[in-house]
Design a protein around this motif. Structure first.
Motif, PDB file in Angstrom:
ATOM      1  N   MET A 133      29.056  81.867  53.324  1.00 44.06           N
ATOM      2  CA  MET A 133      27.753  81.682  54.088  1.00 44.06           C
ATOM      3  C   MET A 133      26.849  82.415  53.650  1.00 44.06           C
ATOM      4  SD  MET A 133      28.718  79.528  56.517  1.00 44.06           S
ATOM      5  CE  MET A 133      27.727  79.645  57.937  1.00 44.06           C
ATOM      6  N   GLY A 134      26.717  82.812  52.425  1.00 44.49           N
ATOM      7  CA  GLY A 134      25.649  83.634  51.732  1.00 44.49           C
ATOM      8  C   GLY A 134      24.566  82.864  51.879  1.00 44.49           C
ATOM      9  N   THR A 135      23.261  83.551  51.452  1.00 41.44           N
ATOM     10  CA  THR A 135      21.928  83.054  51.603  1.00 41.44           C
ATOM     11  C   THR A 135      21.818  81.866  50.959  1.00 41.44           C
ATOM     12  OG1 THR A 135      21.177  85.295  51.503  1.00 41.44           O
ATOM     13  CG2 THR A 135      19.701  83.869  51.836  1.00 41.44           C
ATOM     14  N   ALA A 136      22.183  81.856  49.514  1.00 40.47           N
ATOM     15  CA  ALA A 136      21.734  80.688  48.877  1.00 40.47           C
ATOM     16  C   ALA A 136      22.559  79.646  49.252  1.00 40.47           C
ATOM     17  CB  ALA A 136      22.492  81.073  47.395  1.00 40.47           C
TER      18      ALA A 136
ATOM     19  N   HIS B   2      23.533  78.941  52.350  1.00 38.97           N
ATOM     20  CA  HIS B   2      22.837  78.719  53.592  1.00 38.97           C
ATOM     21  C   HIS B   2      21.847  77.656  53.319  1.00 38.97           C
ATOM     22  CE1 HIS B   2      21.628  79.263  57.828  1.00 38.97           C
ATOM     23  NE2 HIS B   2      20.665  79.320  57.215  1.00 38.97           N
ATOM     24  N   VAL B   3      20.766  78.075  52.523  1.00 40.27           N
ATOM     25  CA  VAL B   3      19.889  77.262  52.392  1.00 40.27           C
ATOM     26  C   VAL B   3      20.127  75.788  51.480  1.00 40.27           C
ATOM     27  CG1 VAL B   3      17.666  78.923  52.395  1.00 40.27           C
ATOM     28  CG2 VAL B   3      18.899  78.357  50.100  1.00 40.27           C
ATOM     29  N   ARG B   4      21.426  75.906  51.141  1.00 32.20           N
ATOM     30  CA  ARG B   4      21.788  74.504  50.534  1.00 32.20           C
ATOM     31  C   ARG B   4      22.868  73.742  51.469  1.00 32.20           C
ATOM     32  NH1 ARG B   4      22.987  75.203  44.402  1.00 32.20           N
ATOM     33  NH2 ARG B   4      20.948  75.733  43.749  1.00 32.20           N
TER      34      ARG B   4
ATOM     35  N   GLN C 265      26.300  73.238  58.085  1.00 30.61           N
ATOM     36  CA  GLN C 265      26.708  71.952  58.222  1.00 30.61           C
ATOM     37  C   GLN C 265      28.324  71.734  58.048  1.00 30.61           C
ATOM     38  OE1 GLN C 265      23.511  72.457  57.489  1.00 30.61           O
ATOM     39  NE2 GLN C 265      22.528  70.423  57.566  1.00 30.61           N
TER      40      GLN C 265
ATOM     41  N   ASP D  11      30.497  73.872  60.383  1.00 30.50           N
ATOM     42  CA  ASP D  11      30.569  72.899  61.443  1.00 30.50           C
ATOM     43  C   ASP D  11      31.500  71.747  61.485  1.00 30.50           C
ATOM     44  OD1 ASP D  11      27.359  72.127  63.268  1.00 30.50           O
ATOM     45  OD2 ASP D  11      28.977  73.292  63.973  1.00 30.50           O
ATOM     46  N   ARG D  12      31.594  71.122  60.480  1.00 29.70           N
ATOM     47  CA  ARG D  12      32.597  70.027  60.220  1.00 29.70           C
ATOM     48  C   ARG D  12      33.837  70.387  60.155  1.00 29.70           C
ATOM     49  NH1 ARG D  12      31.732  64.603  60.357  1.00 29.70           N
ATOM     50  NH2 ARG D  12      32.894  63.435  58.939  1.00 29.70           N
TER      51      ARG D  12
ATOM     52  N   ILE E  79      32.718  83.783  54.671  1.00 32.02           N
ATOM     53  CA  ILE E  79      32.761  84.835  53.650  1.00 32.02           C
ATOM     54  C   ILE E  79      31.412  85.235  53.193  1.00 32.02           C
ATOM     55  CG2 ILE E  79      32.957  83.877  51.255  1.00 32.02           C
ATOM     56  CD1 ILE E  79      35.140  86.136  50.925  1.00 32.02           C
TER      57      ILE E  79
ATOM     58  N   GLN F 170      29.047  72.884  44.958  1.00 30.33           N
ATOM     59  CA  GLN F 170      28.146  71.721  45.413  1.00 30.33           C
ATOM     60  C   GLN F 170      28.878  70.794  46.328  1.00 30.33           C
ATOM     61  OE1 GLN F 170      27.903  70.759  41.196  1.00 30.33           O
ATOM     62  NE2 GLN F 170      25.690  71.944  41.291  1.00 30.33           N
TER      63      GLN F 170
ATOM     64  N   ILE G 188      29.619  67.271  53.058  1.00 34.45           N
ATOM     65  CA  ILE G 188      30.463  66.957  54.253  1.00 34.45           C
ATOM     66  C   ILE G 188      31.467  65.856  53.752  1.00 34.45           C
ATOM     67  CG2 ILE G 188      30.529  65.907  56.519  1.00 34.45           C
ATOM     68  CD1 ILE G 188      27.535  66.983  56.914  1.00 34.45           C
ATOM     69  N   GLN G 189      31.094  65.096  52.828  1.00 33.12           N
ATOM     70  CA  GLN G 189      32.099  64.158  52.449  1.00 33.12           C
ATOM     71  C   GLN G 189      33.212  64.853  51.639  1.00 33.12           C
ATOM     72  OE1 GLN G 189      28.756  63.714  52.307  1.00 33.12           O
ATOM     73  NE2 GLN G 189      28.454  61.489  51.409  1.00 33.12           N
TER      74      GLN G 189
ATOM     75  N   ASP H 195      35.516  66.663  53.847  1.00 35.26           N
ATOM     76  CA  ASP H 195      36.396  65.749  54.417  1.00 35.26           C
ATOM     77  C   ASP H 195      37.727  65.367  53.693  1.00 35.26           C
ATOM     78  OD1 ASP H 195      34.258  63.720  56.274  1.00 35.26           O
ATOM     79  OD2 ASP H 195      35.230  65.558  56.548  1.00 35.26           O
TER      80      ASP H 195
ATOM     81  N   PRO I 242      24.380  88.683  50.432  1.00 34.78           N
ATOM     82  CA  PRO I 242      24.447  87.576  50.075  1.00 34.78           C
ATOM     83  C   PRO I 242      23.416  86.825  49.052  1.00 34.78           C
ATOM     84  CG  PRO I 242      23.904  87.923  52.214  1.00 34.78           C
ATOM     85  CD  PRO I 242      23.754  89.047  51.622  1.00 34.78           C
ATOM     86  N   GLY I 243      23.913  86.336  48.192  1.00 32.02           N
ATOM     87  CA  GLY I 243      22.981  85.648  47.061  1.00 32.02           C
ATOM     88  C   GLY I 243      22.715  86.529  46.074  1.00 32.02           C
TER      89      GLY I 243
ATOM     90  N   VAL J   7      18.289  82.332  43.467  1.00 32.77           N
ATOM     91  CA  VAL J   7      19.057  81.323  44.033  1.00 32.77           C
ATOM     92  C   VAL J   7      18.246  80.625  44.995  1.00 32.77           C
ATOM     93  CG1 VAL J   7      21.070  82.657  43.268  1.00 32.77           C
ATOM     94  CG2 VAL J   7      19.852  83.055  45.791  1.00 32.77           C
ATOM     95  N   GLY J   8      18.857  79.500  45.508  1.00 32.13           N
ATOM     96  CA  GLY J   8      18.328  78.838  46.568  1.00 32.13           C
ATOM     97  C   GLY J   8      17.713  77.742  46.207  1.00 32.13           C
TER      98      GLY J   8
ATOM     99  N   TYR K 296      19.208  83.828  60.730  1.00 36.05           N
ATOM    100  CA  TYR K 296      20.435  84.073  59.596  1.00 36.05           C
ATOM    101  C   TYR K 296      20.707  85.438  59.033  1.00 36.05           C
ATOM    102  CZ  TYR K 296      22.775  84.165  55.029  1.00 36.05           C
ATOM    103  OH  TYR K 296      23.735  84.366  54.122  1.00 36.05           O
TER     104      TYR K 296
ATOM    105  N   CYS L 112      24.343  66.851  63.224  1.00 37.91           N
ATOM    106  CA  CYS L 112      25.205  67.562  62.164  1.00 37.91           C
ATOM    107  C   CYS L 112      24.701  67.133  60.862  1.00 37.91           C
ATOM    108  CB  CYS L 112      26.590  66.837  62.083  1.00 37.91           C
ATOM    109  SG  CYS L 112      26.794  65.179  61.547  1.00 37.91           S
TER     110      CYS L 112
ATOM    111  N   MET M 269      25.200  64.619  58.976  1.00 32.01           N
ATOM    112  CA  MET M 269      26.166  63.676  58.317  1.00 32.01           C
ATOM    113  C   MET M 269      25.530  62.303  57.553  1.00 32.01           C
ATOM    114  SD  MET M 269      28.996  63.389  56.793  1.00 32.01           S
ATOM    115  CE  MET M 269      30.209  62.328  56.251  1.00 32.01           C
TER     116      MET M 269
END
Lengths: 226, 162, 619
Positions: free
Chosen positions: B79-82, B84-86, B90, B93-94, B117, B138, B141-142, B145, C222-223, C379-380, C467, C604, C606
């Motif tokens: 759950m790091g920033t980078a 997170h923005v990517r 989600q 959540d899944r 983490i 990378q 969601i797929q 799964d 983080p990052g 990053v990002g 966040y 979500c 998806m």
């Protein structure tokens, strides 16, 4: 001897003392919650903040209970910045311990009537750490500690079960500033029968007189003798 | 996993090199058993001469220590920033929906532990999910799964064999 | 390995190693950093070693096919560089290896498809040093990262390693060492920027025989992963810096406190310590100088607060990571009450460079008050994710566009977050700010440890601030009231705003509360936790107002304020989204325009990720 200025008053104080010590000695009132003169200062409640002014740098707030007296310091204990900060700290405490009389009174004294943010559940433990520190520094048993961290932090025995090392001295109950602490949570152990009766008597007698409450714990042995 | 008091005792003795070894000893036990059994906390306290209340406080303070046994499979979402923005929220959540547990919990059948983490330091590959120690980058969601399906199928096979 | 017992012995050994290296020999450097390994670089490296022996190439498998540290250009991994030509190949797969060996290594020919293509000019670039990502960098600390294999101390020696240590121990007194570090202008790279030489001096001047030096490798932002890459890629440089520091301060013991989430870095560092001990660079009577120094590793256990120096020391002492009040500062009373000097990985790594390349060279890089180089993990939402080392004072624009390659998918840059959860965001309009300590502070950000997160136009700045607040809130040790309860109050307010329950007073409350938390928190975590929120309000207040007053999320992120719907013109009726929706919120048949039921939709994401026709929109 160290020379400094507090609230425009010149103060002289021996080396090795804190700003709070200096204020106490010279009758300057500073609100505190986690401070107790029989214990090492902890610096957790942040109510005792005072402002340090400097000719060439921006002023800043420091916790007077841990900040050492230094030669030439210029201190303000009740400036606008200090008042604002104390009020916010009190407001935050009120938002957590909103049904606790001592905290409500403390907040009101500082001019805070209600908290803009309230924790979902009321908790009259303000995590001042006095109980844990007393059990460690005065009693030496160390039956309790602060576990977890952040907002989940709380006072507990190991494994959150009845303690096997608690001796039932009730110092933790006596020193608790909000009266929240209950020995029943720590041990099912009822205490040594013999001095329990004398102990209870003295405890009840002194406990009712709430002005004295934070101050008598320093000599636990006098309690035992009844 | 069977807890061996002797083994725990040995680990602590080995790590007891000078002051401050409590955390090193607990880390090794955590690595070995994937959690800290209460016996380990008590033994560490006794062997290292640290009050039990302090040992327990240390065991509950740090994220690396777990007081409950973990599941057979460990899924960890960065759950790091980078990440997170990517889109890592989600992904989390899944997984939470599909596994029926929240981050930090273990499924009732003790098959899965879901964790988060805060940054593994492999940000170019974000968002990252670590499955049983293996890093997958990378993630979408797929892909998440698919990983879950793969584990479930493998477990079903094992079940059928037994 | 022999023990090196004098500077002359070191010089001889180095000369032997250099002699044995033929500069004309082909050397293949495969990036072995954690990121590239996830891409499969270790398999690529094995493939190379196999292929070299199979094809019988005159290229030693042991010395010439290396698994190096991080090359920095992580977006394009696995990275392979063929030297001495300097040919730079990206995204190398196992299947490419035989061709690379026969064509490039043996035949001297370039394989076009593996070259880096400049997205602006469309041209391919052959040489590593011509790649824009590298061209604009000044790699002082990271210079050996893509070149040497960190598992072999011999490689570090060949490149001059431990030469600075040798010079310092015999040619300079501790006081002279401190003077030189002061003159170099090196400032703490952990984020606060305190002058390093001055810190060493304060520690040295404390009475007492027992002192400690600590390397803070907790890198909790983080990052941010530059410290990890230095520890994985060239741990000896950090060790050398620490030994020099120990000599200057008068400390014989050092600790490296490294987070347990970095297993490979720990492994490489331990191996480096073992090898350094074998060779006599650590231990007793180093190089015959009479100076003793030992280093031990201490692992972090998952607490961001332990990156704060006093909490770090508590952790080393086996306690809960609660910070201690300062004063007294660690230089006066630190680890076990002894004078202790704590510096960040990058600060320690800068030390051998100052002595190796000279104080003047170092002091000539950067700006008036911020000397030397800074390393950022960029990053990002950026095209060239990776580690960059640049001279202090470079503009953000150059960093993001010339080195970083700009924003992917043609999106606009919105903000740059510098300093992680303790830092602030800098909006696109300030892109020409020079990157140095003071300029960043003025804009409400901090240099921090080097984490730089790029946010594009699709980032909701309120969610972004939320966040960071959630992160610091979880990591708060809980000791002091302003941080423990204050960050909770800020987080709860931000969550309400993101959920659509914002109140008109919320923004002013956040500002007031944030400022008070900063003034009275016990440690740096609390003192800087409000920064991301305060800076996002400073530059993006309009987004907050949109959430509160108009109940909209302009960037289309906050779930409570957005709706997903199908764009009829683009929908082909393929039913892929329908089948994948976890709540069966999409209806429609084959070749019929699909419709999303907003009541059932959980936002979500998806459907958006599976739709190949860009037919899902967020409003």
């Amino acid at each position: 001897m160290i020379h400094l200025t507090i609230d425009e008053k010149p103060i002289e104080i021996p080396e090795g003392r804190t700003l709070l010590d200096a204020c106490h000695e010279h009758g300057i009132h500073i609100p505190t919650l986690c401070y107790h003169h029989a214990l090492e200062p902890y610096g957790a409640c942040r109510l005792c903040m005072v402002e340090i002014l400097h000719p060439s740098q921006p002023s800043r707030l420091v916790a007077s209970c841990v900040y050492p007296c230094e030669e030439g310091l210029i201190v303000q204990t009740n400036s606008a910045a200090v008042q604002r900060n104390r009020r916010m700290t009190a407001e935050l405490l009120l938002g957590s311990a909103y049904n606790t009389p001592e905290i409500v009174a403390l907040a009101e004294e500082l001019g805070v009537k209600e908290a803009r943010f309230q924790m979902p559940e009321e908790d009259s433990c303000v995590l001042c750490g006095l109980c844990v520190r007393a059990c460690d520094e005065i009693v030496g048993v160390r039956a309790i500690s602060l576990i977890h961290r952040g907002v989940s932090k709380k006072v507990s025995t190991p494994f959150e079960v009845s303690s096997s090392s608690c001796i039932g001295c009730r110092t933790c109950e006596l020193i608790c500033p909000t009266g929240r602490f209950s020995l029943n949570e720590i041990t099912a152990f009822q205490g040594v029968p013999q001095w329990d009766s004398k102990y209870t008597r003295l405890y009840r007698q002194v406990f009712e007189d709430s002005d004295l409450r934070p101050y008598f714990v320093q000599d636990v042995s006098t309690l035992r003798e009844g | 996993m069977q807890i061996s008091i002797n083994e725990i005792h040995d680990i602590i003795t080995r790590e007891a090199l000078g002051e401050g070894s409590l955390i090193a000893a607990l880390e090794e036990i955590q690595e070995r058993y994937r959690y800290l059994p209460p016996e380990a906390i008590i033994l560490a306290s006794e062997q290292l001469g640290v009050p039990l209340s302090q040992t327990y406080a240390v065991a509950t303070f740090y994220n690396a220590f777990s007081l409950k046994p973990k599941g057979k499979h460990n899924l960890c979402v960065c759950m790091g920033t980078a990440c997170h923005v990517r889109g890592s929220p989600q992904l989390l959540d899944r997984l939470e929906t599909n596994l029926g547990i929240e981050a930090g919990e273990t499924s009732r059948d003790r098959l899965f532990t879901l964790e988060t983490i805060n940054c593994l330091g492999a940000c170019a590959l974000g968002p990252i999910v670590v499955t049983d120690g293996e890093y997958s980058g990378q993630m979408t969601i797929q892909k998440v799964d698919r990983i879950l399906k793969g584990i479930v199928r493998a477990e079903e096979k094992l079940d059928a064999q037994n | 390995m022999l023990k090196i017992d004098s500077p002359a012995h070191l010089d001889t050994w180095r000369a032997e190693l250099v002699d044995a290296t033929d500069p004309e020999r082909q050397r293949i450097a495969v990036c072995g950093d954690t990121s590239c390994r996830v891409y499969g670089s270790e398999k690529v490296w094995s493939a190379f070693t196999n292929e070299i022996s199979q094809q019988g190439v005159d290229c030693s498998v042991d010395y010439d096919v290396k698994l190096t540290g991080c090359h920095g250009f992580c977006e394009k991994g696995p990275l392979v560089v063929i030297r001495p030509q300097g040919i730079f190949y990206t995204h190398v797969g196992v299947k490419d290896v035989p061709e690379i060996v026969s064509e490039t290594v043996v035949g001297g020919r370039i394989i076009e498809r593996l070259l880096y293509t400049d997205p602006n000019s469309g041209e391919t670039i052959q040489q590593e040093e011509d790649v824009p990502f590298y061209k604009h960098q000044l790699r002082l600390i990271l210079n050996l990262n893509g070149i040497l294999d960190p598992s072999y101390i011999e490689e570090y020696i060949t490149f001059g390693g431990y030469g600075s240590l040798s010079q310092v121990l015999f040619a300079l007194t501790p006081e002279e060492v401190i003077e030189k570090v002061k003159m170099s202008g090196l400032r703490g790279r952990g984020g606060a920027g305190f002058p390093t030489g001055l810190k060493w001096e304060l520690c040295r001047n404390q009475p007492g025989d027992v002192k400690y030096v600590i390397c803070n490798a907790d890198e909790g932002d983080p990052g941010a992963y530059m410290d990890r890459s230095i520890m994985e890629g060239n741990p000896h440089r950090v060790l050398e810096g620490m030994i020099i520091g120990g000599y200057a301060i008068g400390a014989n013991h050092g600790y490296v406190y490294i987070r347990n989430e970095y297993p490979r870095a720990v492994k490489h560092l331990q191996r480096a310590i073992d090898q350094a001990e074998e060779c006599g660079f650590l231990g007793e009577n180093i190089l015959g100088s009479g100076f003793d120094f030992k280093v031990r590793i201490k692992l972090g256990s998952g607490a961001f607060v332990c990156g704060e120096e006093t909490a770090l020391m508590q952790s080393i002492e086996g306690r809960v990571g609660e910070p201690r009040p300062r004063p007294p500062y660690p230089t006066e009373s630190g680890l076990w009450g002894k004078p202790t000097n704590i510096n960040n990985v990058k600060s320690w790594a800068s030390v051998p460079i100052i002595f190796g390349k000279g104080v003047e060279l170092f002091a000539n890089i950067g700006t008036e008050n911020s000397k030397g180089t800074a390393i950022f993990s960029v990053v990002g939402n950026i095209n060239n994710t990776g580690l960059v080392e640049v001279p202090m004072g470079i503009s953000l624009r150059e960093l993001i566009f010339d080195i970083g390659g700009g924003i992917p998918n043609g999106k606009a840059l919105k903000a740059v977050q510098i300093g992680g959860p303790s830092g602030g965001c800098i909006p696109a309009k300030h892109l020409d700010v020079p990157v140095d300590y003071e300029s960043l502070n003025e804009l409400g950000a901090i240099m921090g440890s080097g984490g730089m997160v790029i946010a594009d136009e699709d980032t909701c700045m309120v969610d972004f601030a939320r966040y960071f607040m959630a992160f610091t809130q979880e990591e708060s040790c809980g000791k002091c009231v302003p941080c423990r309860l204050g960050t909770k109050a800020m987080l709860a307010t931000l969550e309400r705003i993101c959920a659509g329950d914002g109140q008109p007073d919320d923004v002013d409350y956040l500002i007031e509360l944030g400022n008070e938390i900063k003034s009275s928190s016990l440690c740096g975590l609390g003192q800087t936790a409000p920064n991301p929120v305060l800076s996002s309000i400073r530059y993006f207040r309009d987004e907050y107002e949109a959430h509160i007053m108009d109940a909209t999320c302009p960037a289309g992120v906050c779930k409570g304020l957005i709706t997903y719907s199908v764009i009829p013109e683009n929908c082909t009726g393929c039913m892929v989204c329908l089948r994948n929706c976890p709540t069966d919120a999409i209806s429609g048949g084959k070749q019929e325009i699909h419709v999303i039921d907003v009541e059932k939709c959980t936002r979500c994401g998806m459907c958006r990720s599976v739709c190949k026709f860009d037919a899902i929109k967020v409003i």
